[in-house]
Design an enzyme around this catalytic site. Sequence first.
Site, PDB file in Angstrom:
ATOM      1  N   SER A   1      44.963  52.461  52.669  1.00  0.00           N
ATOM      2  CA  SER A   1      45.529  51.151  52.984  1.00  0.00           C
ATOM      3  C   SER A   1      46.877  50.936  52.292  1.00  0.00           C
ATOM      4  O   SER A   1      47.757  50.255  52.843  1.00  0.00           O
ATOM      5  CB  SER A   1      44.543  50.048  52.607  1.00  0.00           C
ATOM      6  OG  SER A   1      44.196  50.136  51.246  1.00  0.00           O
ATOM      7  N   THR A   2      47.067  51.495  51.103  1.00  0.00           N
ATOM      8  CA  THR A   2      48.362  51.347  50.424  1.00  0.00           C
ATOM      9  C   THR A   2      49.424  52.193  51.133  1.00  0.00           C
ATOM     10  O   THR A   2      50.550  51.733  51.360  1.00  0.00           O
ATOM     11  CB  THR A   2      48.247  51.753  48.934  1.00  0.00           C
ATOM     12  OG1 THR A   2      47.046  51.191  48.393  1.00  0.00           O
ATOM     13  CG2 THR A   2      49.434  51.265  48.140  1.00  0.00           C
TER      14      THR A   2
ATOM     15  N   ASP B   1      51.449  58.882  47.983  1.00  0.00           N
ATOM     16  CA  ASP B   1      50.041  58.632  48.302  1.00  0.00           C
ATOM     17  C   ASP B   1      49.449  57.630  47.314  1.00  0.00           C
ATOM     18  O   ASP B   1      49.987  57.408  46.226  1.00  0.00           O
ATOM     19  CB  ASP B   1      49.259  59.956  48.240  1.00  0.00           C
ATOM     20  CG  ASP B   1      47.918  59.885  48.969  1.00  0.00           C
ATOM     21  OD1 ASP B   1      47.566  58.811  49.487  1.00  0.00           O
ATOM     22  OD2 ASP B   1      47.234  60.923  49.029  1.00  0.00           O
ATOM     23  N   GLY B   2      48.332  57.054  47.687  1.00  0.00           N
ATOM     24  CA  GLY B   2      47.591  56.132  46.824  1.00  0.00           C
ATOM     25  C   GLY B   2      46.606  56.878  45.950  1.00  0.00           C
ATOM     26  O   GLY B   2      46.611  58.117  45.891  1.00  0.00           O
TER      27      GLY B   2
ATOM     28  N   LYS C   1      40.843  60.779  43.875  1.00  0.00           N
ATOM     29  CA  LYS C   1      41.248  60.460  45.235  1.00  0.00           C
ATOM     30  C   LYS C   1      40.154  60.908  46.212  1.00  0.00           C
ATOM     31  O   LYS C   1      39.294  61.678  45.854  1.00  0.00           O
ATOM     32  CB  LYS C   1      42.567  61.180  45.567  1.00  0.00           C
ATOM     33  CG  LYS C   1      43.738  60.640  44.759  1.00  0.00           C
ATOM     34  CD  LYS C   1      45.079  61.258  45.142  1.00  0.00           C
ATOM     35  CE  LYS C   1      45.322  61.390  46.603  1.00  0.00           C
ATOM     36  NZ  LYS C   1      45.147  60.127  47.370  1.00  0.00           N
ATOM     37  N   GLY C   2      40.251  60.377  47.414  1.00  0.00           N
ATOM     38  CA  GLY C   2      39.300  60.788  48.433  1.00  0.00           C
ATOM     39  C   GLY C   2      38.443  59.658  48.954  1.00  0.00           C
ATOM     40  O   GLY C   2      37.551  59.880  49.774  1.00  0.00           O
TER      41      GLY C   2
ATOM     42  N   GLY D   1      39.217  57.699  51.058  1.00  0.00           N
ATOM     43  CA  GLY D   1      39.410  57.700  52.513  1.00  0.00           C
ATOM     44  C   GLY D   1      39.042  59.033  53.146  1.00  0.00           C
ATOM     45  O   GLY D   1      39.354  59.281  54.311  1.00  0.00           O
TER      46      GLY D   1
ATOM     47  N   GLU E   1      45.199  65.955  51.405  1.00  0.00           N
ATOM     48  CA  GLU E   1      46.082  65.294  50.429  1.00  0.00           C
ATOM     49  C   GLU E   1      46.493  66.282  49.339  1.00  0.00           C
ATOM     50  O   GLU E   1      47.660  66.342  48.947  1.00  0.00           O
ATOM     51  CB  GLU E   1      45.365  64.084  49.813  1.00  0.00           C
ATOM     52  CG  GLU E   1      45.172  62.950  50.806  1.00  0.00           C
ATOM     53  CD  GLU E   1      44.320  61.801  50.298  1.00  0.00           C
ATOM     54  OE1 GLU E   1      44.364  60.737  50.910  1.00  0.00           O
ATOM     55  OE2 GLU E   1      43.608  61.971  49.291  1.00  0.00           O
TER      56      GLU E   1
ATOM     57  N   LYS F   1      43.802  49.965  39.835  1.00  0.00           N
ATOM     58  CA  LYS F   1      43.498  51.409  39.886  1.00  0.00           C
ATOM     59  C   LYS F   1      43.762  52.127  38.559  1.00  0.00           C
ATOM     60  O   LYS F   1      43.351  53.265  38.376  1.00  0.00           O
ATOM     61  CB  LYS F   1      44.344  52.093  40.982  1.00  0.00           C
ATOM     62  CG  LYS F   1      44.243  51.473  42.369  1.00  0.00           C
ATOM     63  CD  LYS F   1      42.891  51.691  42.990  1.00  0.00           C
ATOM     64  CE  LYS F   1      42.762  51.165  44.413  1.00  0.00           C
ATOM     65  NZ  LYS F   1      43.522  51.841  45.411  1.00  0.00           N
TER      66      LYS F   1
HETATM   67  C1  5RP Z   1      42.235  58.672  50.695  1.00  0.00           C
HETATM   68  C2  5RP Z   1      42.713  58.419  49.307  1.00  0.00           C
HETATM   69  C3  5RP Z   1      43.436  57.145  49.050  1.00  0.00           C
HETATM   70  O1  5RP Z   1      44.672  57.425  48.503  1.00  0.00           O
HETATM   71  C4  5RP Z   1      42.630  56.310  48.120  1.00  0.00           C
HETATM   72  O2  5RP Z   1      41.313  56.154  48.630  1.00  0.00           O
HETATM   73  C5  5RP Z   1      43.254  54.928  47.898  1.00  0.00           C
HETATM   74  O3  5RP Z   1      43.172  54.200  49.072  1.00  0.00           O
HETATM   75  P1  5RP Z   1      43.670  52.715  49.195  1.00  0.00           P
HETATM   76  O4  5RP Z   1      45.156  52.732  49.113  1.00  0.00           O
HETATM   77  O5  5RP Z   1      43.152  52.268  50.535  1.00  0.00           O
HETATM   78  O6  5RP Z   1      43.052  51.931  48.067  1.00  0.00           O
HETATM   79  O7  5RP Z   1      42.548  59.200  48.413  1.00  0.00           O
HETATM   80  O8  5RP Z   1      41.472  59.846  50.786  1.00  0.00           O
END
Ligand code: 5RP
Length: 223
Positions: free
Chosen positions: A30-31, A81-82, A94-95, A97, A103, A121
């Site tokens: 989402s970020t 990336d987030g 991470k992960g 999503g 990634e 975070k």
């Molecule tokens: C996806 C990830 C994302 O970077 C992580 O889950 C953070 O997501 P969000 O920005 O929605 O909080 O690792 O696999």
Amino acid sequence: MTQDELKALVGQAALQYVTPGDIVGVGTGSTVNKFIDALASMKDQIPGAVSSSEASTARLKALGIPVFEANAVGELSVYIDGADEIDAQGHMIKGGGAALTREKIVAAQSRRFVCIADESKLVKALGRFPLPVEVIPMATARVVRQFAEMGGTAQVRLKDGAPLITDNGQHILDVTGLQITDPLAFESQVNQWPGVVTVGVFANQKASVCLLGTTDGVKTLTF
Ligand code: 5RP
């Protein structure tokens, strides 16, 4: 400011790390969606992106940003990336999503990893967020037992009542109860277990910079 506004703030701030003329590595979540939306304003200045998931690819293409295969391009100057958790050294979980393997591949292909996250975070030690691990389904039961020997509880991630299938056709385990005191050693150890595709600890591919969205604005942490 809401969490959504903080995500938009760091997504916009990440544009300063995109070099005109360079292909940019793009994460998932989402970020990152906020970053992709902001990147559309620069689309005429970059050749395109390498994406870490089918979801990000679809969003990039919908905004008219070309997407290249990782194998078709060389080293990238930046990957954005987030994270689900980031510590004061730039190690991440991470992960959330389910895109962790791609990634990590795009992060490894990039000189610099710019993590964008809201302040929730940032953690003292990794491990409160359930650790995602992508596994080949045939190895699931044994990998679950290996985590149990470490004191962890691993569960197969479900979607609509059935195991979630990743973009790579594999399953995700979410592991709770772990204390990850040495992220680098932990990542190397778990990645060696047969059937583990990728563990969601990013220590070898840790962040170079974190843009942290706070109510006082964007804080830049460098590692
Ligand atoms: C996806 C990830 C994302 O970077 C992580 O889950 C953070 O997501 P969000 O920005 O929605 O909080 O690792 O696999």
